[in-house]
Design a protein around this motif. Structure first.
Motif, mmCIF file in Angstrom:
data_model
loop_
_atom_site.group_PDB
_atom_site.id
_atom_site.type_symbol
_atom_site.label_atom_id
_atom_site.label_comp_id
_atom_site.label_asym_id
_atom_site.label_seq_id
_atom_site.Cartn_x
_atom_site.Cartn_y
_atom_site.Cartn_z
ATOM 1 N N ASP A 6 0.946 -1.303 -0.344
ATOM 2 C CA ASP A 6 -0.190 0.203 0.091
ATOM 3 C C ASP A 6 0.585 1.340 0.345
ATOM 4 N N ILE A 7 0.503 2.326 -0.552
ATOM 5 C CA ILE A 7 1.513 3.490 -1.405
ATOM 6 C C ILE A 7 0.659 4.622 -0.748
ATOM 7 N N LYS A 8 0.933 5.917 0.024
ATOM 8 C CA LYS A 8 0.081 6.744 0.486
ATOM 9 C C LYS A 8 0.657 7.678 0.395
ATOM 10 N N LYS A 9 1.241 9.820 -0.067
ATOM 11 C CA LYS A 9 1.568 10.545 0.337
ATOM 12 C C LYS A 9 0.830 10.600 0.857
ATOM 13 N N VAL A 73 6.242 9.576 2.412
ATOM 14 C CA VAL A 73 5.605 8.406 1.280
ATOM 15 C C VAL A 73 5.915 7.282 2.569
ATOM 16 N N ASN A 74 4.376 7.267 2.785
ATOM 17 C CA ASN A 74 4.130 6.423 3.691
ATOM 18 C C ASN A 74 3.533 4.741 2.673
ATOM 19 N N LEU A 75 4.916 3.728 2.992
ATOM 20 C CA LEU A 75 4.828 2.062 2.468
ATOM 21 C C LEU A 75 4.471 1.056 3.039
ATOM 22 N N VAL A 76 3.503 0.352 2.847
ATOM 23 C CA VAL A 76 3.014 -0.641 3.819
ATOM 24 C C VAL A 76 2.766 -2.108 2.974
ATOM 25 N N LYS A 107 19.378 4.481 1.682
ATOM 26 C CA LYS A 107 19.354 4.314 3.764
ATOM 27 C C LYS A 107 18.663 5.716 4.009
ATOM 28 N N GLU A 108 19.336 6.610 3.039
ATOM 29 C CA GLU A 108 19.892 7.921 3.625
ATOM 30 C C GLU A 108 17.956 8.869 3.577
ATOM 31 N N ASN A 109 17.924 8.247 2.256
ATOM 32 C CA ASN A 109 16.022 8.636 2.622
ATOM 33 C C ASN A 109 15.086 7.978 3.433
ATOM 34 N N ILE A 110 15.266 7.075 4.194
ATOM 35 C CA ILE A 110 14.525 6.590 5.470
ATOM 36 C C ILE A 110 14.274 6.764 6.394
ATOM 37 N N LEU A 111 13.436 7.932 6.906
ATOM 38 C CA LEU A 111 12.449 8.290 7.655
ATOM 39 C C LEU A 111 12.854 7.237 8.934
ATOM 40 N N SER A 127 8.376 4.916 6.563
ATOM 41 C CA SER A 127 8.338 5.528 5.574
ATOM 42 C C SER A 127 9.440 6.208 4.802
ATOM 43 N N ILE A 128 9.583 7.289 3.871
ATOM 44 C CA ILE A 128 10.626 8.275 3.525
ATOM 45 C C ILE A 128 10.305 9.618 2.850
#
Length: 325
Positions: A6-9, A73-76, A107-111, A127-128
């Motif tokens: 699932d992708i949410k912006k 962007v939150n990916l599940v 990896k540097e873009n992953i919160l 979450s990125i």
């Protein structure tokens, strides 16, 4: 067993705050079991991390961007529930999913990245910030159907050896797929009938128990009654869903019937009947809306009476031409 993504912006601070509160468990929703929250597993970040500072620091490296730009962007990532019964495969799935995210987004873009085990089905939140070449650019990965398809395909390559299927792409229903759907509906009806028959047999047993059942009622309960009750419990959700659908359909039918009765009453007041001829309808229209019907010389026709109808005047248009004024 299937993979699921699932992708949410998110663009606004409010949206980002709400989803982060859920993912980091600073705010618990009703579907979260707090007794299992300690089982959640972080790969990047932590439950008590300073998320806002982490986000601000990363966005500061993205240069200028529009107010309506996608900031997070939150990916599940998840899979069919039965997949997680295998602990060894589950651990490998965690590792492979984290590696896929790092290779895809950096990896540097992953919160933060965390696996939730305190909900019904385990799932991996990643979450990125969608940063590409020093700028926010979510469209680089998620703009259009082709890119989304490629994203799903690439993830499937990483996890398919675990026994996870890609899942079918969205497509219009065909005759074959609709036919298959109705087969499932009919199978459901047959299942309900078998369940009813089994219930009848159980009730018959209760009314007329055998000698062995009278001597050992607990054996009857454990062998016959208990399995049926367990099976019935699993079917309750099925019946509830059908009841909701039938209730909704009944309400719509009631509304439609009320409207029909209302229209029939209005038509009756206007003197309109389902058996009226075209000429009679035209005459009624001329009386209701005189300006909408062109002037036509009419001659009176004799009163006629159809079976079951009241006497009514049916005008007969003449073929005589009218001189222009």
């Amino acid at each position: 067993m299937y993979q699921a993504i699932d992708i949410k912006k998110y663009k606004t601070d409010e949206q980002i705050t709400n989803v982060t509160a859920h993912n980091l468990r600073t705010s618990l929703s009703n579907n979260v079991n707090p007794k299992k929250t300690h089982k959640n597993k972080f790969f990047i970040g932590s439950a008590d991390m300073d998320f806002q500072k982490e986000l601000d620091d990363k966005l500061a490296t993205c240069g200028k961007f529009r107010k309506d730009a996608v900031k997070v962007v939150n990916l599940v990532f998840s899979a069919s529930p039965e997949f997680f019964k295998n602990g060894v495969k589950t651990k490998e799935w965690e590792t492979l999913t984290q590696e896929f995210a790092e290779q895809t987004f950096g990896k540097e873009n992953i919160l933060y990245s965390v696996v939730h085990y305190d909900e019904k089905t385990p799932h991996f939140h990643i979450s990125i910030i969608p940063r590409k070449d020093g700028k926010l650019n979510a469209s680089h990965w998620f703009d259009g159907r082709a890119k989304l398809k490629a994203f799903h395909d690439n993830y499937h390559k990483a996890v398919k050896h675990l026994g996870l299927k890609r899942g079918e792409e969205r497509k219009k229903p065909t005759y074959v797929s609709l036919e298959d759907y109705y087969k499932k509906v009919n199978a459901s009806a047959e299942y309900e009938q078998k369940l009813d028959e089994k219930l009848d047999r159980v009730l018959t047993h209760l009314d007329n128990p055998s000698f062995s059942e009278k001597v050992n009622p607990w054996g009857f309960i454990s062998k016959t009654l208990k399995p049926y009750i367990e099976n019935m419990g699993k079917s309750l959700a099925h019946y509830r869903e059908k009841a909701k659908k039938y209730d909704g359909i009944k309400k719509e039918l009631d509304k439609a019937e009320d409207k029909i009765a209302d229209y029939e009453a209005k038509f009756e007041e206007m003197g309109l009947k389902p058996t009226l001829t075209y000429e009679a309808c035209r005459w009624h229209k001329s009386k209701l809306f005189p300006s909408s019907v062109p002037a036509v010389q009419e001659k009176k026709a004799p009163l006629s009476k159809r079976e079951g109808e009241d006497l009514e005047y049916i005008p007969q248009p003449t073929t005589k031409k009218i001189k222009p004024r």
